[in-house]
Design an enzyme around this catalytic site. Structure first.
Site, PDB file in Angstrom:
ATOM      1  N   SER A   1       0.831  -1.219   0.000  1.00  0.00           N
ATOM      2  CA  SER A   1       0.000   0.000   0.000  1.00  0.00           C
ATOM      3  C   SER A   1       0.861   1.263   0.000  1.00  0.00           C
ATOM      4  O   SER A   1       0.539   2.249  -0.680  1.00  0.00           O
ATOM      5  CB  SER A   1      -0.981   0.008   1.176  1.00  0.00           C
ATOM      6  OG  SER A   1      -0.347  -0.295   2.386  1.00  0.00           O
TER       7      SER A   1
ATOM      8  N   HIS B   1      -2.170  -8.914   1.645  1.00  0.00           N
ATOM      9  CA  HIS B   1      -1.889  -7.664   2.380  1.00  0.00           C
ATOM     10  C   HIS B   1      -3.083  -7.400   3.308  1.00  0.00           C
ATOM     11  O   HIS B   1      -3.414  -8.241   4.147  1.00  0.00           O
ATOM     12  CB  HIS B   1      -1.628  -6.562   1.352  1.00  0.00           C
ATOM     13  CG  HIS B   1      -1.056  -5.280   1.893  1.00  0.00           C
ATOM     14  ND1 HIS B   1      -0.477  -5.174   3.126  1.00  0.00           N
ATOM     15  CD2 HIS B   1      -0.978  -4.021   1.342  1.00  0.00           C
ATOM     16  CE1 HIS B   1      -0.068  -3.917   3.318  1.00  0.00           C
ATOM     17  NE2 HIS B   1      -0.368  -3.198   2.252  1.00  0.00           N
TER      18      HIS B   1
ATOM     19  N   HIS C   1       5.303 -13.063   7.194  1.00  0.00           N
ATOM     20  CA  HIS C   1       5.550 -11.668   6.813  1.00  0.00           C
ATOM     21  C   HIS C   1       6.759 -11.598   5.886  1.00  0.00           C
ATOM     22  O   HIS C   1       7.685 -12.397   6.013  1.00  0.00           O
ATOM     23  CB  HIS C   1       5.800 -10.776   8.036  1.00  0.00           C
ATOM     24  CG  HIS C   1       5.565  -9.333   7.756  1.00  0.00           C
ATOM     25  ND1 HIS C   1       6.543  -8.505   7.266  1.00  0.00           N
ATOM     26  CD2 HIS C   1       4.436  -8.592   7.836  1.00  0.00           C
ATOM     27  CE1 HIS C   1       6.035  -7.304   7.088  1.00  0.00           C
ATOM     28  NE2 HIS C   1       4.765  -7.319   7.412  1.00  0.00           N
TER      29      HIS C   1
ATOM     30  N   ARG D   1       2.595  -5.525  16.577  1.00  0.00           N
ATOM     31  CA  ARG D   1       1.212  -5.038  16.413  1.00  0.00           C
ATOM     32  C   ARG D   1       0.220  -6.134  16.800  1.00  0.00           C
ATOM     33  O   ARG D   1      -0.898  -5.854  17.226  1.00  0.00           O
ATOM     34  CB  ARG D   1       0.978  -4.590  14.960  1.00  0.00           C
ATOM     35  CG  ARG D   1       1.902  -3.464  14.511  1.00  0.00           C
ATOM     36  CD  ARG D   1       1.768  -3.195  13.030  1.00  0.00           C
ATOM     37  NE  ARG D   1       2.060  -4.375  12.230  1.00  0.00           N
ATOM     38  CZ  ARG D   1       1.842  -4.489  10.920  1.00  0.00           C
ATOM     39  NH1 ARG D   1       1.347  -3.451  10.253  1.00  0.00           N
ATOM     40  NH2 ARG D   1       2.141  -5.600  10.269  1.00  0.00           N
TER      41      ARG D   1
ATOM     42  N   ASP E   1      -2.744  -8.996  11.373  1.00  0.00           N
ATOM     43  CA  ASP E   1      -4.091  -9.416  10.984  1.00  0.00           C
ATOM     44  C   ASP E   1      -4.579 -10.660  11.734  1.00  0.00           C
ATOM     45  O   ASP E   1      -5.763 -11.000  11.649  1.00  0.00           O
ATOM     46  CB  ASP E   1      -4.124  -9.707   9.476  1.00  0.00           C
ATOM     47  CG  ASP E   1      -3.719  -8.490   8.664  1.00  0.00           C
ATOM     48  OD1 ASP E   1      -4.193  -7.394   8.989  1.00  0.00           O
ATOM     49  OD2 ASP E   1      -2.925  -8.631   7.716  1.00  0.00           O
TER      50      ASP E   1
HETATM   51  N1  CMX Z   1       0.683 -19.837   5.019  1.00  0.00           N
HETATM   52  C1  CMX Z   1       1.135 -20.683   4.061  1.00  0.00           C
HETATM   53  N2  CMX Z   1       2.249 -20.488   3.347  1.00  0.00           N
HETATM   54  C2  CMX Z   1       2.969 -19.401   3.629  1.00  0.00           C
HETATM   55  C3  CMX Z   1       2.604 -18.485   4.635  1.00  0.00           C
HETATM   56  C4  CMX Z   1       1.391 -18.742   5.337  1.00  0.00           C
HETATM   57  N3  CMX Z   1       0.932 -17.902   6.272  1.00  0.00           N
HETATM   58  N4  CMX Z   1       3.534 -17.519   4.687  1.00  0.00           N
HETATM   59  C5  CMX Z   1       4.439 -17.791   3.736  1.00  0.00           C
HETATM   60  N5  CMX Z   1       4.097 -18.923   3.085  1.00  0.00           N
HETATM   61  C6  CMX Z   1       4.756 -19.546   1.942  1.00  0.00           C
HETATM   62  C7  CMX Z   1       4.771 -18.580   0.773  1.00  0.00           C
HETATM   63  O1  CMX Z   1       3.507 -18.616   0.104  1.00  0.00           O
HETATM   64  C8  CMX Z   1       5.925 -19.097  -0.055  1.00  0.00           C
HETATM   65  O2  CMX Z   1       5.486 -20.271  -0.735  1.00  0.00           O
HETATM   66  P1  CMX Z   1       6.045 -20.626  -2.204  1.00  0.00           P
HETATM   67  O3  CMX Z   1       7.509 -20.764  -2.039  1.00  0.00           O
HETATM   68  O4  CMX Z   1       5.330 -21.879  -2.526  1.00  0.00           O
HETATM   69  O5  CMX Z   1       5.684 -19.466  -3.083  1.00  0.00           O
HETATM   70  C9  CMX Z   1       6.914 -19.526   1.043  1.00  0.00           C
HETATM   71  O6  CMX Z   1       6.128 -19.757   2.231  1.00  0.00           O
HETATM   72  C10 CMX Z   1       7.992 -18.530   1.345  1.00  0.00           C
HETATM   73  O7  CMX Z   1       7.353 -17.301   1.609  1.00  0.00           O
HETATM   74  P2  CMX Z   1       8.013 -16.238   2.591  1.00  0.00           P
HETATM   75  O8  CMX Z   1       9.271 -15.775   1.956  1.00  0.00           O
HETATM   76  O9  CMX Z   1       8.065 -16.789   3.968  1.00  0.00           O
HETATM   77  O10 CMX Z   1       6.905 -15.105   2.618  1.00  0.00           O
HETATM   78  P3  CMX Z   1       6.625 -13.967   1.535  1.00  0.00           P
HETATM   79  O11 CMX Z   1       7.506 -12.832   1.823  1.00  0.00           O
HETATM   80  O12 CMX Z   1       6.660 -14.507   0.148  1.00  0.00           O
HETATM   81  O13 CMX Z   1       5.105 -13.602   1.843  1.00  0.00           O
HETATM   82  C11 CMX Z   1       3.238 -13.033   3.121  1.00  0.00           C
HETATM   83  C12 CMX Z   1       4.740 -12.845   2.952  1.00  0.00           C
HETATM   84  C13 CMX Z   1       2.733 -12.108   4.222  1.00  0.00           C
HETATM   85  C14 CMX Z   1       2.547 -12.650   1.822  1.00  0.00           C
HETATM   86  C15 CMX Z   1       2.943 -14.504   3.494  1.00  0.00           C
HETATM   87  O14 CMX Z   1       3.534 -14.813   4.728  1.00  0.00           O
HETATM   88  C16 CMX Z   1       1.483 -14.843   3.514  1.00  0.00           C
HETATM   89  O15 CMX Z   1       0.924 -15.156   2.449  1.00  0.00           O
HETATM   90  N6  CMX Z   1       0.818 -14.783   4.717  1.00  0.00           N
HETATM   91  C17 CMX Z   1      -0.612 -15.009   4.806  1.00  0.00           C
HETATM   92  C18 CMX Z   1      -1.362 -13.784   4.355  1.00  0.00           C
HETATM   93  C19 CMX Z   1      -1.234 -12.665   5.362  1.00  0.00           C
HETATM   94  O16 CMX Z   1      -1.416 -12.846   6.549  1.00  0.00           O
HETATM   95  N7  CMX Z   1      -0.939 -11.459   4.869  1.00  0.00           N
HETATM   96  C20 CMX Z   1      -0.907 -10.268   5.712  1.00  0.00           C
HETATM   97  C21 CMX Z   1       0.500  -9.704   5.923  1.00  0.00           C
HETATM   98  C22 CMX Z   1       0.470  -8.448   6.767  1.00  0.00           C
HETATM   99  C23 CMX Z   1      -0.237  -7.318   6.055  1.00  0.00           C
HETATM  100  O17 CMX Z   1       0.275  -6.837   5.035  1.00  0.00           O
HETATM  101  O18 CMX Z   1      -1.337  -6.936   6.460  1.00  0.00           O
END
Ligand code: CMX
Length: 435
Positions: A242, A272, A319, A328, A374
């Protein structure tokens, strides 16, 4: 010029000179090596933005202008000693880099209450033209764009304003926009969930308290929660989707409304801000599928493992930067444990916290198995009677405006240029790999 603008200009002028000097005298300096992995996995860790409002440490979490959330809970002005700091204070801090006095906070509160009265009638017409079941984020963002008819920036630009003064109409637009977001969010909430039975603002209330009031959650407890919520979601450095989207679009000198709208489109993504709503869907589906209101940790573990086996993410966990539990999350859990320790949703959040990090850790690929902001925010809102999940990302957006729009003012104060990174095709990456 009001005193905040004069102060800001005084603080910013030497800083913008430093930026110019750095570009002129050190523009060729190599500051970082970038790997192919970084480029192909979302540029994580690549230093490519200048942001001073907040800084995110992977281990410690967010600091706003150097202050952690627990520090700010003591340092920022409040209405009651027992209450939460007013978001007006964090806005002032992010804007000027200095802690506000109670008078500064009062001044901003009054400014916002006054400016909030200027929402043009067509904004409500535009919202009303959308189907009621359009997601609240669609309605919110449409309203933001509709408000850009009021942009002072475009008018000033056309008149031929000197570029060194662009920050001024940006500031005016930002102040108007922030002031009006609570009324817009509450309008959408009451339209969608309360048959359009709208509630007038109370100009004597602070910005966040008024939001709770206009939503129809008028208790002191709900206002206290709203102040905390608005404080902690306000900023998370410059590279989150964002903030970065707002900055990128703003770099084309698009007005604050266009720029913020871009940021809100990003916030609406499930990875996000939409994650706060998805968490509630995830845990309610879990309860339905398990067939009980109070699943055991063993049952939660199995459900979390199934979520992963189905190729889905567990919302609220993980994250891109953080490598520990998000402060948070912690501050919200402390709030919940203090005021509503027996709330069923809070008990469930605690149980999930006991189980999910191990489940994610066992995948061997998730870099951060810990909860983010979240994982609990929706459970907290629900426990205080704000049970309509689709509004949650809108509330996140109202708060996020404080940070990303302050960043936008500073972009113009620094005189930053249009953003234009280089892209390459797949052949180029293959050739690089073989070099
Ligand atoms: N559940 C399942 N798999 C997850 C995960 C979760 N909560 N967090 C990370 N992973 C996976 C990723 O999808 C990625 O998989 P692939 O290699 O198959 O693509 C792998 O683990 C490595 O990812 P990472 O480097 O640990 O995390 P990223 O930086 O790529 O992604 C985030 C960060 C937040 C998008 C991810 O942790 C996620 O999808 N979390 C769930 C959604 C969420 O809660 N988002 C809110 C974040 C805070 C906000 O912005 O509000």
């Amino acid at each position: 010029m009001d005193y905040i603008k004069s102060k800001l200009l005084e603080i910013a002028q030497p800083k913008s000179q430093i930026v110019k000097k750095l570009v002129k005298e050190h523009g060729e300096k190599v500051i970082q090596n970038v790997t192919m992995g970084q480029v192909l996995t979302g540029m994580k860790g690549v230093v490519s933005l200048l942001t001073c409002t907040s800084k995110l440490d992977p281990e410690e979490g967010i600091r706003f202008r150097g202050y952690s959330i627990p520090e700010l809970k003591n340092l920022l002005p409040k209405i009651h000693d027992e209450g939460e700091p007013l978001p007006e204070g964090i806005f002032y801090l992010m804007l000027t880099g200095e802690l506000p006095t109670p008078e500064d906070v009062r001044y901003i509160s009054e400014q916002w209450a006054q400016r909030a009265q200027g929402i043009p009638a067509h904004v409500y017409d535009v919202i009303e033209a959308l189907p009621k079941d359009a997601h609240p984020m669609i309605q919110f963002n449409t309203a933001i764009l509709a408000m850009s008819t009021e942009s002072q920036f475009r008018k000033a630009y056309l008149v031929g304003m000197d570029k060194k003064d662009y920050w001024d109409p940006t500031y005016e637009g930002v102040m108007d926009l922030i002031s009006r977001l609570p009324a817009i969010a509450a309008y959408i909430y009451r339209r969608v969930f309360y048959n359009g039975d709208h509630i007038e603002p109370d100009p004597s209330l602070d910005w966040a308290g008024n939001l709770a009031h206009m939503m129809g959650h008028d208790s002191e407890e709900a206002k206290r929660l709203m102040r905390l919520y608005m404080l902690i979601h306000s900023d998370h450095e410059g590279g989150n989707v964002s903030a970065h989207a707002t900055h990128l679009v703003g770099s084309a000198l698009s007005n604050p409304y266009y720029s913020f709208s871009a940021g809100m489109n990003g916030l609406a993504g499930p990875l996000h801000g939409m994650a706060n709503q998805d968490v509630m869907h995830w845990l309610n589906k879990m309860k339905r599928e398990i067939g009980c209101e109070d699943p055991t940790e063993e049952q939660i573990k199995k459900y979390a493992e199934e979520t992963l086996a189905n190729g889905r993410v567990i919302p609220g966990y993980g994250h891109a930067v953080l490598r520990k539990t998000d402060p948070r999350f912690t501050v919200q859990l402390e709030f919940a444990n203090k005021y509503i320790p027996d709330a069923p949703y809070i008990k469930l959040v605690n149980k999930i916290y006991n189980v999910v990090p191990d489940v994610l850790g066992a995948t061997g690929k998730v870099k951060n198995p810990w909860p983010n902001v979240d994982a609990i925010s929706g459970s907290l809102l629900t426990s205080y009677g704000i049970k309509e999940f689709p509004i949650y990302t809108v509330l996140f957006g109202v708060s996020r405006a404080l940070g990303v729009l302050t960043q936008l003012i500073w972009d113009r104060l620094y005189g930053l240029q249009i953003e234009r990174p280089k892209s390459q095709n797949l052949r180029w990456f293959i050739d690089k790999a073989e070099e």
